[in-house]
Design an enzyme around this catalytic site. Structure first.
Site, PDB file in Angstrom:
ATOM      1  N   LYS A  61     -48.863 -25.452  35.305  1.00 41.38           N
ATOM      2  CA  LYS A  61     -48.300 -25.944  34.034  1.00 41.38           C
ATOM      3  C   LYS A  61     -48.301 -24.841  32.984  1.00 41.38           C
ATOM      4  O   LYS A  61     -47.410 -24.785  32.130  1.00 41.38           O
ATOM      5  CB  LYS A  61     -49.108 -27.136  33.548  1.00 41.38           C
ATOM      6  CG  LYS A  61     -48.851 -27.553  32.098  1.00 41.38           C
ATOM      7  CD  LYS A  61     -49.846 -28.594  31.650  1.00 41.38           C
ATOM      8  CE  LYS A  61     -49.718 -28.870  30.155  1.00 41.38           C
ATOM      9  NZ  LYS A  61     -50.216 -27.753  29.308  1.00 41.38           N
ATOM     10  N   ASN A  62     -49.321 -23.958  33.007  1.00 42.19           N
ATOM     11  CA  ASN A  62     -49.425 -22.907  31.992  1.00 42.19           C
ATOM     12  C   ASN A  62     -48.596 -21.664  32.315  1.00 42.19           C
ATOM     13  O   ASN A  62     -48.664 -20.678  31.602  1.00 42.19           O
ATOM     14  CB  ASN A  62     -50.894 -22.525  31.781  1.00 42.19           C
ATOM     15  CG  ASN A  62     -51.643 -23.597  30.998  1.00 42.19           C
ATOM     16  OD1 ASN A  62     -51.052 -24.564  30.519  1.00 42.19           O
ATOM     17  ND2 ASN A  62     -52.950 -23.428  30.870  1.00 42.19           N
ATOM     18  N   VAL A  86     -63.905 -22.358  23.117  1.00 44.43           N
ATOM     19  CA  VAL A  86     -62.462 -22.101  23.055  1.00 44.43           C
ATOM     20  C   VAL A  86     -61.752 -23.060  22.103  1.00 44.43           C
ATOM     21  O   VAL A  86     -61.017 -22.643  21.216  1.00 44.43           O
ATOM     22  CB  VAL A  86     -61.837 -22.172  24.466  1.00 44.43           C
ATOM     23  CG1 VAL A  86     -60.333 -21.912  24.403  1.00 44.43           C
ATOM     24  CG2 VAL A  86     -62.511 -21.157  25.389  1.00 44.43           C
ATOM     25  N   CYS A 107     -51.580 -31.194  22.441  1.00 47.57           N
ATOM     26  CA  CYS A 107     -52.808 -31.979  22.575  1.00 47.57           C
ATOM     27  C   CYS A 107     -53.691 -31.824  21.341  1.00 47.57           C
ATOM     28  O   CYS A 107     -53.829 -30.730  20.792  1.00 47.57           O
ATOM     29  CB  CYS A 107     -53.595 -31.538  23.817  1.00 47.57           C
ATOM     30  SG  CYS A 107     -52.879 -32.128  25.359  1.00 47.57           S
ATOM     31  N   ARG A 135     -47.915 -34.977  31.433  1.00 48.90           N
ATOM     32  CA  ARG A 135     -47.594 -33.638  30.910  1.00 48.90           C
ATOM     33  C   ARG A 135     -48.041 -32.553  31.872  1.00 48.90           C
ATOM     34  O   ARG A 135     -47.405 -31.506  31.971  1.00 48.90           O
ATOM     35  CB  ARG A 135     -48.279 -33.417  29.558  1.00 48.90           C
ATOM     36  CG  ARG A 135     -47.540 -34.008  28.383  1.00 48.90           C
ATOM     37  CD  ARG A 135     -48.103 -33.485  27.068  1.00 48.90           C
ATOM     38  NE  ARG A 135     -48.079 -32.040  27.018  1.00 48.90           N
ATOM     39  CZ  ARG A 135     -49.077 -31.290  26.528  1.00 48.90           C
ATOM     40  NH1 ARG A 135     -50.165 -31.859  26.042  1.00 48.90           N
ATOM     41  NH2 ARG A 135     -48.987 -29.988  26.510  1.00 48.90           N
ATOM     42  N   ARG A 155     -45.311 -28.027  22.208  1.00 42.63           N
ATOM     43  CA  ARG A 155     -45.333 -26.804  21.397  1.00 42.63           C
ATOM     44  C   ARG A 155     -44.561 -25.654  22.050  1.00 42.63           C
ATOM     45  O   ARG A 155     -44.504 -24.559  21.513  1.00 42.63           O
ATOM     46  CB  ARG A 155     -46.783 -26.367  21.165  1.00 42.63           C
ATOM     47  CG  ARG A 155     -47.572 -27.421  20.397  1.00 42.63           C
ATOM     48  CD  ARG A 155     -48.874 -26.858  19.877  1.00 42.63           C
ATOM     49  NE  ARG A 155     -49.632 -27.882  19.173  1.00 42.63           N
ATOM     50  CZ  ARG A 155     -50.518 -27.651  18.234  1.00 42.63           C
ATOM     51  NH1 ARG A 155     -50.770 -26.426  17.876  1.00 42.63           N
ATOM     52  NH2 ARG A 155     -51.161 -28.635  17.653  1.00 42.63           N
ATOM     53  N   ARG A 157     -54.614 -24.944  16.793  1.00 40.00           N
ATOM     54  CA  ARG A 157     -53.798 -23.964  17.514  1.00 40.00           C
ATOM     55  C   ARG A 157     -52.778 -23.467  16.498  1.00 40.00           C
ATOM     56  O   ARG A 157     -51.664 -23.956  16.439  1.00 40.00           O
ATOM     57  CB  ARG A 157     -53.081 -24.620  18.706  1.00 40.00           C
ATOM     58  CG  ARG A 157     -54.002 -25.186  19.759  1.00 40.00           C
ATOM     59  CD  ARG A 157     -53.187 -25.711  20.915  1.00 40.00           C
ATOM     60  NE  ARG A 157     -54.028 -26.284  21.957  1.00 40.00           N
ATOM     61  CZ  ARG A 157     -53.585 -26.681  23.135  1.00 40.00           C
ATOM     62  NH1 ARG A 157     -52.309 -26.579  23.408  1.00 40.00           N
ATOM     63  NH2 ARG A 157     -54.395 -27.197  24.030  1.00 40.00           N
ATOM     64  N   ASP A 189     -60.348 -25.813  30.248  1.00 33.70           N
ATOM     65  CA  ASP A 189     -59.708 -26.945  30.926  1.00 33.70           C
ATOM     66  C   ASP A 189     -60.507 -27.428  32.131  1.00 33.70           C
ATOM     67  O   ASP A 189     -60.272 -28.535  32.624  1.00 33.70           O
ATOM     68  CB  ASP A 189     -58.303 -26.558  31.388  1.00 33.70           C
ATOM     69  CG  ASP A 189     -57.379 -26.283  30.227  1.00 33.70           C
ATOM     70  OD1 ASP A 189     -56.580 -27.171  29.886  1.00 33.70           O
ATOM     71  OD2 ASP A 189     -57.465 -25.194  29.632  1.00 33.70           O
TER      72      ASP A 189
END
Length: 446
Positions: free
Chosen positions: A26-27, A336, A124, A422, A100, A129, A314
C-alpha cells in the site's frame, strides 16, 4: 454501502489457520502510479492490490487524462500518461475523499502542465502529518502556492530547480515528494535525513527504470540529478510487509497458524526478531512465511517504534493485541506518531490492562517526550479478552480491533470496517479462508 455493511459481527475464540496472499505494498503502489505521470510513454505496474488507495489514485490519474487499464496478468495495470490535462477542481475534490495521496501529484503536474490543484486532505487520524511541510518543500523547488477557498493552487512560472533540503524528521511522505519533484527539476537536489524504507527504495527503482539518476548514501542522504525527460517503466511492486506482519500478529493472538504467501524476509527482519522474542514461531521459504503460535506462554518485551530499519509503527498496533496475552509487563514506546496508542482504550474495554504514559518509557527520549502526548504504554498480561462493541479509529488500529475480537471470548460488533479496505485487500475473504467466524448483519460469511 448501507449502514450494516460497515459493521462486522465477530464470534471470537477460534484460531486463525490456513493460507492467505499479500500483494504489492500500500505504501508503494499508489506512489508508483503517480510516478507514471512523469513518463512520456506508458508504464506497467504488476502485483497491484485491489485497495481503496489504488482506486483513488486511478480515478485521479484518469481525471488528468491518464489512461489506466488492466494488463495481461491479474494485478497488472497499464498507465498511459501521453495525454495529460488539467482536471476539474470539483472532480478532484470528490475523487480524493479523505486520501492524502493528491499532495504527491504536485511535482509531476507542475512538470507536465505548469500548474496543479490540491484539495483539502484527510488520512488516518493518528497524529500530525503536516501538509504544510510538503508545500515548503515545493516552494524550495520554485513553486508558487496560492491558498484558495477550495484548496491550494500551485504554479511554477520559472520551472522547478534542484535544491538542498534537510528533513527535520525522516518522513516517508516528504521523501516521496522530493523524489517525484526532483527527478525532472533542473540541476542537482540533495535530500538529507531522508526516509529509507523499503518502499522508498522501490520507488527509487521505479524512477531509475524511467531514466532518473538517483544515488542513496549510507547516511540517509539521497542525491537526485535532474534529467530532461523520463520514459515509462515495467515494475513488480514489492510485497506489503505491513499487512504480512498484521496477519503474523493475528496468528499469535488467536493461537493460530497462518502461511502468508508473498511475505519476504528481507524487509521484515526487525519484525521477525521481535516476533521470535515474544515467543512466536516462523518458517521462511521462497514463496512466503509461515507464522504460528507454538504453544506455551508468550513473553513480555520492551519495544520502541522507529523509522526503518527500526520497528515500524504500523507493526506496533497488531502486535500489542498479542502482547495482552504475554506473561508479565511489556513496555511500548511510540516515537513515530504521537497519537497511535489511542486504540488501546478499546482493548481495556475488552479486559486488557494497558496504561498509557506521557513519559518516554523503556528507551531513548523522543520528540514527543516534553509535549504532553500519551505515547508510551505498559501492557500487563496475560488477560482474557471479552467481546465488545468497537469503533475502528484508523487503518492499523482497525485491524488490531479485528484481531482482538477474534482472540476474545464471545461476540464483538466492529463498526467502521470500511476503513480497513484502504490497506487490506479482500480482508473479509481472507478472514473466512482462515476459518474466522464473522458475519455482516443479515448474512453469514464464515
Amino acid at each position: 454501502m448501507s449502514v450494516n455493511d460497515d459493521v462486522l459481527l465477530v464470534h471470537g475464540g477460534t484460531p486463525l489457520e490456513g493460507e492467505i496472499r499479500v500483494r504489492g505494498a500500500k505504501n508503494l503502489v499508489p506512489k508508483a502510479m503517480v510516478a507514471a505521470l512523469l513518463g512520456s510513454e506508458p508504464s506497467r505496474l504488476r502485483n497491484v492490490p485491489d485497495i481503496r488507495d489504488v482506486r483513488v489514485v486511478r480515478g485521479l490519474l484518469q481525471l488528468h487524462g491518464v489512461t489506466v487499464r488492466p494488463g495481461e496478468e491479474p494485478g497488472e495495470l497499464v498507465l498511459d500518461p501521453t495525454r495529460v490535462e488539467s482536471a476539474n477542481v470539483a472532480d478532484i475534490d470528490a475523487h480524493a475523499g479523505s486520501s492524502r495521496i493528491p499532495i504527491l501529484f504536485c511535482g509531476p503536474l507542475l512538470h507536465r502542465l505548469g500548474h496543479a490543484f490540491i484539495p483539502g486532505l484527510g488520512g488516518c487520524d493518528i497524529g500530525g502529518r503536516p501538509i504544510d511541510f510538503h508545500f515548503d518543500v515545493l516552494r524550495q523547488f520554485g513553486a508558487v502556492i496560492e491558498k484558495r477557498a477550495d484548496g491550494q493552487y500551485l504554479e511554477a512560472p520559472k520551472g522547478l530547480r534542484g535544491t538542498k533540503i534537510r528533513l527535520p524528521y525522516p518522513s516517508v511522505g516528504a521523501t516521496e515528494q522530493v523524489l517525484l519533484t526532483a527527478v525532472l527539476a533542473e540541476g542537482v537536489t540533495e535530500l538529507s535525513n531522508a526516509a529509507v524504507e523499503p518502499e522508498i527504495e522501490d520507488l527509487i527503482c521505479v524512477l531509475q527504470k524511467m531514466g532518473a539518476i538517483i544515488a542513496m548514501d549510507t547516511d540517509r542522504t539521497i542525491r537526485i540529478t535532474g534529467v530532461d525527460a523520463l520514459r515509462g517503466y515495467n515494475h513488480q511492486a514489492l510485497p506489503d510487509r505491513l499487512e504480512a506482519a498484521s496477519w503474523a500478529s493475528a496468528a499469535l493472538a488467536t493461537e493460530g497458524d497462518i502461511y502468508v504467501r508473498g511475505a519476504q524476509q528481507r524487509s521484515m527482519m526487525t519484525f521477525l526478531n521481535t516476533y521470535r522474542k515474544v515467543g512466536g514461531a516462523f518458517e521462511i521459504d521462497d514463496e512466503g512465511i509461515r507464522f504460528w503460535h507454538p504453544g506455551g506462554q508468550l513473553k513480555s518485551i520492551a519495544l520502541e517504534t522507529d523509522v526503518h530499519p527500526g520497528f515500524q509503527t504500523d507493526w506496533q498496533q497488531p502486535l500489542v493485541v498479542a502482547l495482552t496475552q504475554a506473561t508479565g509487563l511489556s513496555i511500548i514506546h511510540e516515537t513515530v506518531y504521537e497519537s497511535r496508542l489511542g486504540f488501546t482504550s478499546a482493548l481495556n474495554q475488552m479486559g486488557a490492562h494497558i496504561q498509557l504514559y506521557r513519559e518516554c518509557l523503556g528507551g531513548s527520549d523522543c520528540r514527543f517526550g516534553q509535549r504532553n502526548f500519551l505515547h508510551s504504554a505498559v501492557v500487563s498480561g496475560p488477560t482474557k479478552l471479552q467481546g465488545a462493541d468497537l469503533v475502528i479509529p484508523d487503518l492499523r488500529g482497525g485491524f488490531s480491533y479485528l484481531i482482538a475480537a477474534l482472540a476474545a471470548q464471545g461476540t464483538s460488533r466492529v463498526h467502521g470496517i470500511d476503513l480497513i479496505n484502504r490497506g487490506y485487500e479482500n480482508f473479509m475473504e481472507k478472514l473466512v479462508d482462515l476459518g474466522a467466524k464473522v458475519e455482516l448483519p443479515g448474512q453469514a460469511l464464515g
